[in-house]
Structures are given as C-alpha cells and as structure tokens.
Motif scaffolding. Structure first.
Motif, short mmCIF file in Angstrom:
data_model
loop_
_atom_site.label_atom_id
_atom_site.label_comp_id
_atom_site.label_asym_id
_atom_site.label_seq_id
_atom_site.Cartn_x
_atom_site.Cartn_y
_atom_site.Cartn_z
N GLY A 133 13.66 11.07 14.72
CA GLY A 133 12.32 10.61 14.37
C GLY A 133 11.18 11.36 15.01
N ALA A 134 11.43 12.56 15.57
CA ALA A 134 10.33 13.36 16.10
C ALA A 134 9.55 14.00 14.96
CB ALA A 134 10.87 14.44 17.03
N GLN A 135 8.31 14.39 15.23
CA GLN A 135 7.49 15.04 14.21
C GLN A 135 8.09 16.39 13.84
OE1 GLN A 135 3.85 14.63 16.60
NE2 GLN A 135 2.88 13.71 14.81
N ARG A 198 19.30 12.31 27.63
CA ARG A 198 19.90 13.21 26.64
C ARG A 198 18.83 13.98 25.87
NH1 ARG A 198 24.15 10.36 25.11
NH2 ARG A 198 25.31 11.64 26.58
N MET A 199 17.80 13.29 25.37
CA MET A 199 16.75 13.97 24.60
C MET A 199 15.52 13.09 24.57
SD MET A 199 16.75 15.49 20.68
CE MET A 199 17.20 13.93 19.92
N THR A 200 14.40 13.61 25.05
CA THR A 200 13.14 12.88 25.02
C THR A 200 12.00 13.82 24.68
OG1 THR A 200 13.91 11.31 26.72
CG2 THR A 200 11.55 11.42 26.33
N PHE A 201 11.23 13.45 23.67
CA PHE A 201 9.99 14.15 23.36
C PHE A 201 8.90 13.52 24.22
CE2 PHE A 201 12.68 15.41 19.99
CZ PHE A 201 12.20 16.63 19.54
N GLN A 202 8.39 14.32 25.15
CA GLN A 202 7.54 13.79 26.21
C GLN A 202 6.06 13.91 25.87
OE1 GLN A 202 8.80 12.39 28.88
NE2 GLN A 202 10.84 13.25 29.24
N PRO A 203 5.34 12.79 25.83
CA PRO A 203 3.88 12.86 25.70
C PRO A 203 3.27 13.05 27.09
CG PRO A 203 4.61 10.59 25.66
CD PRO A 203 5.86 11.43 25.83
N GLU A 204 2.03 12.65 27.29
CA GLU A 204 1.46 12.65 28.63
C GLU A 204 2.25 11.64 29.49
OE1 GLU A 204 -0.63 14.81 29.32
OE2 GLU A 204 -1.62 15.34 27.45
N PRO A 205 2.30 11.79 30.80
CA PRO A 205 1.57 12.77 31.60
C PRO A 205 2.44 13.94 32.05
CG PRO A 205 2.31 11.00 33.02
CD PRO A 205 2.88 10.73 31.65
N ILE A 206 3.39 14.39 31.26
CA ILE A 206 4.28 15.45 31.68
C ILE A 206 3.51 16.74 31.98
CG2 ILE A 206 4.77 16.24 29.32
CD1 ILE A 206 7.66 16.80 30.28
N VAL A 207 3.89 17.40 33.06
CA VAL A 207 3.31 18.68 33.46
C VAL A 207 4.47 19.62 33.77
CG1 VAL A 207 1.19 17.66 34.37
CG2 VAL A 207 3.17 17.96 35.89
N PRO A 208 4.20 20.93 33.92
CA PRO A 208 5.29 21.87 34.12
C PRO A 208 6.22 21.54 35.28
CG PRO A 208 3.32 23.07 33.54
CD PRO A 208 2.92 21.64 33.68
N ASP A 209 5.70 20.95 36.37
CA ASP A 209 6.55 20.66 37.53
C ASP A 209 7.15 19.26 37.50
OD1 ASP A 209 6.33 23.15 38.83
OD2 ASP A 209 4.37 22.61 39.65
N ARG A 250 16.31 2.78 26.09
CA ARG A 250 15.02 2.51 25.51
C ARG A 250 15.15 1.96 24.10
NH1 ARG A 250 14.15 8.78 25.43
NH2 ARG A 250 14.50 9.31 23.24
N LYS A 251 14.04 1.40 23.60
CA LYS A 251 14.01 0.82 22.27
C LYS A 251 13.55 1.83 21.22
CE LYS A 251 13.07 -3.85 24.01
NZ LYS A 251 12.11 -4.99 24.00
N THR A 252 12.65 2.72 21.62
CA THR A 252 12.16 3.72 20.68
C THR A 252 13.14 4.88 20.62
OG1 THR A 252 10.83 4.67 22.47
CG2 THR A 252 9.75 3.12 20.99
N ARG A 253 12.95 5.77 19.65
CA ARG A 253 13.94 6.81 19.40
C ARG A 253 13.56 8.14 20.04
NH1 ARG A 253 17.57 6.00 15.31
NH2 ARG A 253 17.08 7.89 14.14
N ALA A 254 12.77 8.95 19.39
CA ALA A 254 12.48 10.27 19.95
C ALA A 254 11.61 10.20 21.20
CB ALA A 254 11.81 11.15 18.90
N TYR A 255 10.72 9.21 21.26
CA TYR A 255 9.70 9.14 22.30
C TYR A 255 9.98 8.00 23.27
CZ TYR A 255 7.45 11.97 18.71
OH TYR A 255 7.18 12.93 17.76
#
Length: 385
Positions: A133-135, A198-209, A250-255
């Motif tokens: 379900g990711a964009q 296993r797989m997460t499409f990360q919104p904020e507040p993810i940063v490079p480190d 989690r309850k949601t899928r990609a996010y």
C-alpha cells in the motif's frame, strides 16, 4: 487500504539476483558494502541521491553514505554506492538492514534496491511496497535479464509532491525470494506489511542518522547452510522463518501507526472518494503530480484501470492501449478509448483529448447529467512500446 490477497506470482517474480546491473565493484569486498539504487522509468522518477546506511544482523551499523546534495539519479538508471565498513571496525559483514533517506527536495521513484556484501546479495523491488500500500506508479524499466518491469515507489524529503514517505527502512535479508519464506508472507500479509523491522516507509521525523527498527532477538530460519531442512547450525541461513509472526507490531501497512496520511492536508482520498482534497501546488486533482503529461503504454503488464482505481497510485494520466482505457488521475476515473464502439464520452488517443458529450455514462463510474467531461490538454507525452 483493506488487506488484499498477495499476488504470489508478483512476489516470486520480482526477487532477482541483480549483480550484473551494478556499475561498480568494491575495491575490498571483505571491508566494503555495495548498494544499488534502481530508479524506475516514468515521469519525474529520477531525482536527488539519498543518504544510505547499512547494519548487520545484530543491528550494528556497518557504514553510511552521506548522499550528494548536487547529485542526481536519472530515471531508468542505477546509482551504485560503495560504502566502507568503517563503523564496525572494518570487519566483514552482511548488510541485512538498510535505510534510504531523502535529504534534498527532488523526489525519486525507486524500482529496486540491491545490497551486496560478505558474499551475500539481496534484492528488494518496488512491487513489495505496492503490495503493502505504499505510493507507487507504473514503470517501464525492466531490470537485468527479466522481462518484468517492477512498479516504482515514491520518496521525497519535503512532501511537496503529495508524497508521504521521506525514507524507507528494510530488513533486506527477508527479500531473498525463498519460496518457503514467500509462502509464509502469502499465508499472512501482516508478516510482510505490518512488520516495522521488515519494511517501513518512513515519514517524518526520520533523518539520515536515525536508527531503524531491528528484530530482537535476530530472526532464525529453518534451512541450514547446506540447504537442507534438518535443523540448523546456522540459524541465519535461509528458508522459512522459525517464528514467522515475529515482529508484527502495527495496524497500518506500509506506513507506521499514526502516520499523517494527509501530509500538509494534501494526501489524496481513496480513488472512489471524489470529495476534492486540498492539494499542494505541484499536485492537481486527486493524484496527478504532472497534469500536463500523458503516459501511453502498449504493454499488457501495465493497467490503466489499476493505476486509476488503486488508492495509493500517484502520477500523471495513463493510457493502456491493451485495455483500451484512459485513466484520468485527477478524478480517479477511467474512460474507454474512442473506437468504432465508443464515439463519445471517450478519450481520443490521436488528438490526446476527451471526446463528448453523449448519453450520460462513464467508465468505472456513471456520469451524472450535470457532470462535465474532463478537459485534457498535454504539453508532453511518452509511449512505452
């Protein structure tokens, strides 16, 4: 998005060994890791070079690539990154975990990620994100010797294109294509799609480190290093998972749970919900991030109906000449192509515009008496032959 049945054919068919497309080899494979970022062939698919970090089986960081603020990955291209194992003392290590984080503002649409190190190689494709379900959008880029063109998935640092994810984290080890592992995913999609490590499409507040989720304790697999299912002296080797539900969280899928699915109040609604959302300047209508461009595909692997109706698709208007269907991405509705059977309320492919009006009817949704046909004028178009 409601849970859909996993297409096992897609899962199996898109796990490839893709070493032949990597454009660079590490000078010292015992102390370096190679990452390949494959960008799809599609409108606006190319973009900024992201930051990349890799970790070993136990969640110890191996090394990082800091990105390139002036760099660019063109569509239909692979960015090969060689990372020194300088954050683990220069030890040999297999890159089981990976994060890709956008820092600059030119979005990319990723078709595949390849991780190689210490005699191991694993490949993730955009079809995995699509499955959960990711964009996504269709791509015309076939990878390696395969005839398949995996879908690409969107990442963007500032969400100005209506894109939710800034980054992507993976336990890329679990995308080996092992049939026993795929079977476990097919039996329960939560194992693939609702598992943060296993797989997460990360919104904020993810940063490079940022740290990413890890499996604690590390996963154990059924098959030993000799390939036989007789117990194992190497629990990290291969085959099905001993505890297939480990990590479901989690309850949601990609996010992640709690993700703002209306980034800047711009995330489009479900394709069948025609209530106009508020949109950023770069997105027109329901889910069209390039309204002056048209994609025309002559390939049976691309579906205009699917990209129109799917709740997570994002991209320009789309035509499938195989289906004989035009998708208006601004409304999430599809219309037939004009032919001997359809001479109005249809899309005129030769002139690339809608033709009408006629009796009250439509494509996947009936047209009301007061509904106008969409007005279409394109500055550019591309054909996928």
């Amino acid at each position: 998005m409601a849970n859909a049945i996993i297409n096992t054919g897609i899962l199996v068919g898109t796990f490839w060994q893709l070493g032949e497309i990597l454009k660079g080899k590490p000078a010292d494979p015992d102390k370096q890791t190679t990452i390949g970022l494959v960008v799809g062939h599609g409108p606006n698919a190319g973009g900024s070079v992201p930051h990349v970090a890799v970790w070993d089986r136990n969640g110890n960081r191996i090394g990082q690539y800091k990105g390139d603020e002036n760099g660019h990955i063109d569509d239909s291209n692979t960015k090969t990154i060689v990372i020194n194992n300088d954050q683990n003392g220069g030890k040999q290590a297999q890159p089981e975990y990976i994060s890709v984080v956008m820092q600059e503002t030119d979005a990319i649409c990723l078709s595949a990620i390849i991780a190689s190190g210490d005699s191991a190689q694993w490949t993730w494709t955009g079809d995995m994100g699509y499955t959960c379900g990711a964009q996504w959008y269709h791509s015309d880029f076939t990878i390696g010797s395969s005839n398949n063109a995996p879908r690409c998935v969107w990442l963007d640092s500032d969400h100005t294109n209506g894109i939710i994810a800034k980054g992507l984290s993976l336990h890329i080890r679990d995308f080996s294509g092992d049939p026993d592992l795929v079977k476990q995913y097919s039996e329960d999609q939560r194992r693939l799609c609702q598992n943060s490590a296993r797989m997460t499409f990360q919104p904020e507040p993810i940063v490079p480190d940022s740290l990413i989720p890890f499996f604690h304790p590390p996963l154990e697999y059924e098959r030993s290093s000799d390939g036989k299912n007789h117990g194992t002296n190497d629990p990290s080797s291969g085959g099905a998972l001993k505890k297939p539900n480990q990590g479901i969280d989690r309850k949601t899928r990609a996010y992640p749970d709690g993700t703002n699915m209306h980034i800047h109040d711009t995330k489009r609604r479900h394709a069948r919900d025609l209530t106009p959302p508020a949109l950023p300047s770069n997105v027109k209508g329901l889910k069209n991030n390039r309204p002056d461009h048209l994609v025309i595909s002559h390939k049976p692997v691309h579906s205009a109906k699917e990209v129109c109706e799917h709740p997570s698709s994002l991209g320009p208007d789309f035509v499938s000449t195989v289906e004989k269907v035009f998708c208006d991405m601004e409304t999430g509705k599809w219309w037939p192509l004009c032919d001997a059977t359809h001479d109005h309320d249809c899309f005129d492919l030769e002139h690339r515009t809608m033709k009408g009006p006629g009796p009250v009817r439509g494509g996947n949704q009936a047209r009301s008496p007061t509904e106008l046909l969409p007005e279409k004028r394109y500055k550019t178009h591309v054909e996928w032959n």
